[in-house]
Write an enzyme that holds these catalytic residues in place. Structure first.
Site, PDB file in Angstrom:
ATOM      1  N   GLU A  54       0.084  -0.817   5.959  1.00 28.34           N
ATOM      2  CA  GLU A  54       1.168  -0.233   6.753  1.00 28.34           C
ATOM      3  C   GLU A  54       1.067   1.283   6.819  1.00 28.34           C
ATOM      4  O   GLU A  54       1.422   1.899   7.830  1.00 28.34           O
ATOM      5  CB  GLU A  54       2.513  -0.646   6.162  1.00 28.34           C
ATOM      6  CG  GLU A  54       3.717  -0.412   7.081  1.00 28.34           C
ATOM      7  CD  GLU A  54       4.290   0.996   7.001  1.00 28.34           C
ATOM      8  OE1 GLU A  54       5.068   1.363   7.892  1.00 28.34           O
ATOM      9  OE2 GLU A  54       3.958   1.725   6.047  1.00 28.34           O
ATOM     10  N   GLU A  96      11.930  -1.345   4.081  1.00 33.17           N
ATOM     11  CA  GLU A  96      11.640   0.085   4.185  1.00 33.17           C
ATOM     12  C   GLU A  96      12.840   0.901   3.699  1.00 33.17           C
ATOM     13  O   GLU A  96      13.994   0.468   3.821  1.00 33.17           O
ATOM     14  CB  GLU A  96      11.328   0.460   5.639  1.00 33.17           C
ATOM     15  CG  GLU A  96      10.014  -0.053   6.155  1.00 33.17           C
ATOM     16  CD  GLU A  96       8.816   0.730   5.620  1.00 33.17           C
ATOM     17  OE1 GLU A  96       9.022   1.700   4.861  1.00 33.17           O
ATOM     18  OE2 GLU A  96       7.684   0.360   5.964  1.00 33.17           O
ATOM     19  N   HIS A  98       6.840   9.673   0.069  1.00 30.85           N
ATOM     20  CA  HIS A  98       5.637  10.422   0.429  1.00 30.85           C
ATOM     21  C   HIS A  98       5.580  11.816  -0.200  1.00 30.85           C
ATOM     22  O   HIS A  98       4.661  12.576   0.082  1.00 30.85           O
ATOM     23  CB  HIS A  98       5.497  10.565   1.954  1.00 30.85           C
ATOM     24  CG  HIS A  98       5.257   9.267   2.660  1.00 30.85           C
ATOM     25  ND1 HIS A  98       4.749   9.198   3.938  1.00 30.85           N
ATOM     26  CD2 HIS A  98       5.459   7.984   2.285  1.00 30.85           C
ATOM     27  CE1 HIS A  98       4.658   7.926   4.312  1.00 30.85           C
ATOM     28  NE2 HIS A  98       5.084   7.170   3.314  1.00 30.85           N
ATOM     29  N   ASP A 119       0.833  -1.203   0.000  1.00 25.56           N
ATOM     30  CA  ASP A 119       0.000   0.000   0.000  1.00 25.56           C
ATOM     31  C   ASP A 119       0.867   1.251   0.000  1.00 25.56           C
ATOM     32  O   ASP A 119       2.043   1.228   0.408  1.00 25.56           O
ATOM     33  CB  ASP A 119      -0.960  -0.002   1.191  1.00 25.56           C
ATOM     34  CG  ASP A 119      -0.251   0.031   2.536  1.00 25.56           C
ATOM     35  OD1 ASP A 119       0.770  -0.674   2.679  1.00 25.56           O
ATOM     36  OD2 ASP A 119      -0.710   0.756   3.438  1.00 25.56           O
TER      37      ASP A 119
END
Length: 391
Positions: free
Chosen positions: A150, A179, A364, A86
């Site tokens: 997550e 990550e 992000h 996700d």
């Protein structure tokens, strides 16, 4: 708009991690949507003879989440790769230079939501496994734990998959979480732990009155400022061998006062503590309540802990990744515990886990992107780790 080219992912003997990552980006898997990402991963893994389990979890008041657990082999050692398919929302699409779910390859970079966090790492691992199998590797077991929430509540993802794994005897010997860990270049950082996250919601009760007569009132806003000043000026501790100092941040102060000449009766504040292994959520709860009890204020306090701190002591796993990184990049990564929380906090319950992925500069962000060379480098590091662990 950047120019682009791409080809579809093929199931040839040597999978291209960049093309896998591009195809994953084209799956708009904004939490809680699966977006086709799990379908794509299952197709790739089943072509490599993985046994795949689609795991659906939900609770009342939460979104139903689709997760994937896949394993190839049934002998030791059992190596697991963990990650999430996700991604965070795009928000203002018009601020992007590319369409965020087109998986654009241009200027030697892959562009799109999830390129860094963390579809690029998932693609690198799948390509590494493919290459390992092409080399004839067949020892031990390899598994993937891919969650679908997550980036949101984290309720129906990794925690429940881990419970399912434990109930079904699926206990890895070690795990890498993909990550984005590197700061500036590939190979500069491995995460061997994370600080915990503790939140407090405090309400102070004062005496309401006219601002011209402060002696007849008791200002709860002033009290908030007074009692939190020591925490603002200083850290909670000096840090430990592997952790930075624990720190407190006030995240909101709310009074709800519509008049500028009235001292309010109540003031609310929320604070968050990022804490190291000097503390636990229980010890912090006791510490703050004891401190507030001694401040001569009328208060109520509610606390919650998102994650406890954790540490995977430097050892076999971190050395394997460090050695593999040095072989591929010529760099020895720093062993770090900084940054926010991650699902590694949960995985460590079953096995040793460290985090190692791409450079996190644009995660992000608008125009999230990653150099193609970094994806190939990460694939080579993962492949080297597999060779060392499984032979």
């Amino acid at each position: 708009m950047l120019s682009s080219f791409h080809t579809s992912t093929s199931l040839s003997q040597s999978l291209d991690p960049v093309q896998i990552a591009a195809d994953l980006i084209r799956c708009p898997s904004v939490t809680p949507e699966e977006g086709g990402a799990i379908d794509l991963l299952q197709s790739l893994l089943e072509s490599m003879e993985f046994i795949c389990h689609r795991l659906y979890f939900e609770e009342y008041g939460t979104d139903k989440i689709e997760n994937l657990y896949a394993r190839r082999g049934n002998t030791a050692p059992h190596f697991c790769f963990a990650g999430h398919s996700d991604v965070v929302p795009v928000d203002d699409v018009t601020s992007w230079s590319v369409r965020p779910f087109d998986g654009i390859i241009a200027k030697d970079h892959l562009w799109g939501r999830g390129a860094v966090d963390m579809k690029g790492a998932i693609a690198a691992f799948i390509a590494a496994v493919d290459k390992y199998l092409v080399y004839g590797g067949n020892k031990g077991s390899i598994s993937l734990l891919i969650t679908g929430d997550e980036e949101s509540q984290g309720i129906n993802g990794t925690i429940k998959v881990l419970n399912w794994m434990e109930a079904n005897g699926e206990i890895p010997d070690m795990c890498i979480l993909g990550e984005p860990t590197n700061h500036t270049v590939m190979g500069d950082t491995i995460k061997i732990g994370r600080r915990g996250s503790f939140t407090g919601h405090i309400t102070l009760r004062g005496i309401q009155g006219h601002v011209a007569y402060p002696d007849l009132t008791q200002n709860p806003v002033h009290q908030l400022i007074r009692i939190f000043t020591p925490f603002i000026n200083d850290n909670l501790d000096q840090g430990t061998i592997h952790f930075a100092p624990s720190n407190l941040s006030i995240t909101t102060i709310d009074v709800g006062n519509l008049a500028n000449n009235v001292i309010p009766a109540k003031a609310h504040a929320t604070f968050n503590v990022r804490f190291n292994d000097n503390h636990s959520s229980e010890s912090l709860n006791l510490m703050f309540r004891k401190f507030f009890d001694n401040q001569n204020v009328s208060y109520t306090l509610k606390t919650e802990c998102l994650r406890e701190s954790f540490l995977t002591e430097p050892g076999i796993l971190s050395k394997l990744i460090s050695d593999a990184t040095f072989i591929i990049t010529g760099r020895r990564p720093e062993l770090s515990t900084n940054g926010g929380t991650s699902d590694a906090n949960f995985i460590k319950r079953l096995c040793p886990v460290v985090e190692f992925g791409l450079v996190g500069k644009t995660m992000h962000q608008v125009d999230e992107h990653v150099p193609l060379a970094d994806i190939y480098t990460l694939k080579d590091i993962y492949l080297t780790v597999l060779k060392c662990i499984l032979g």
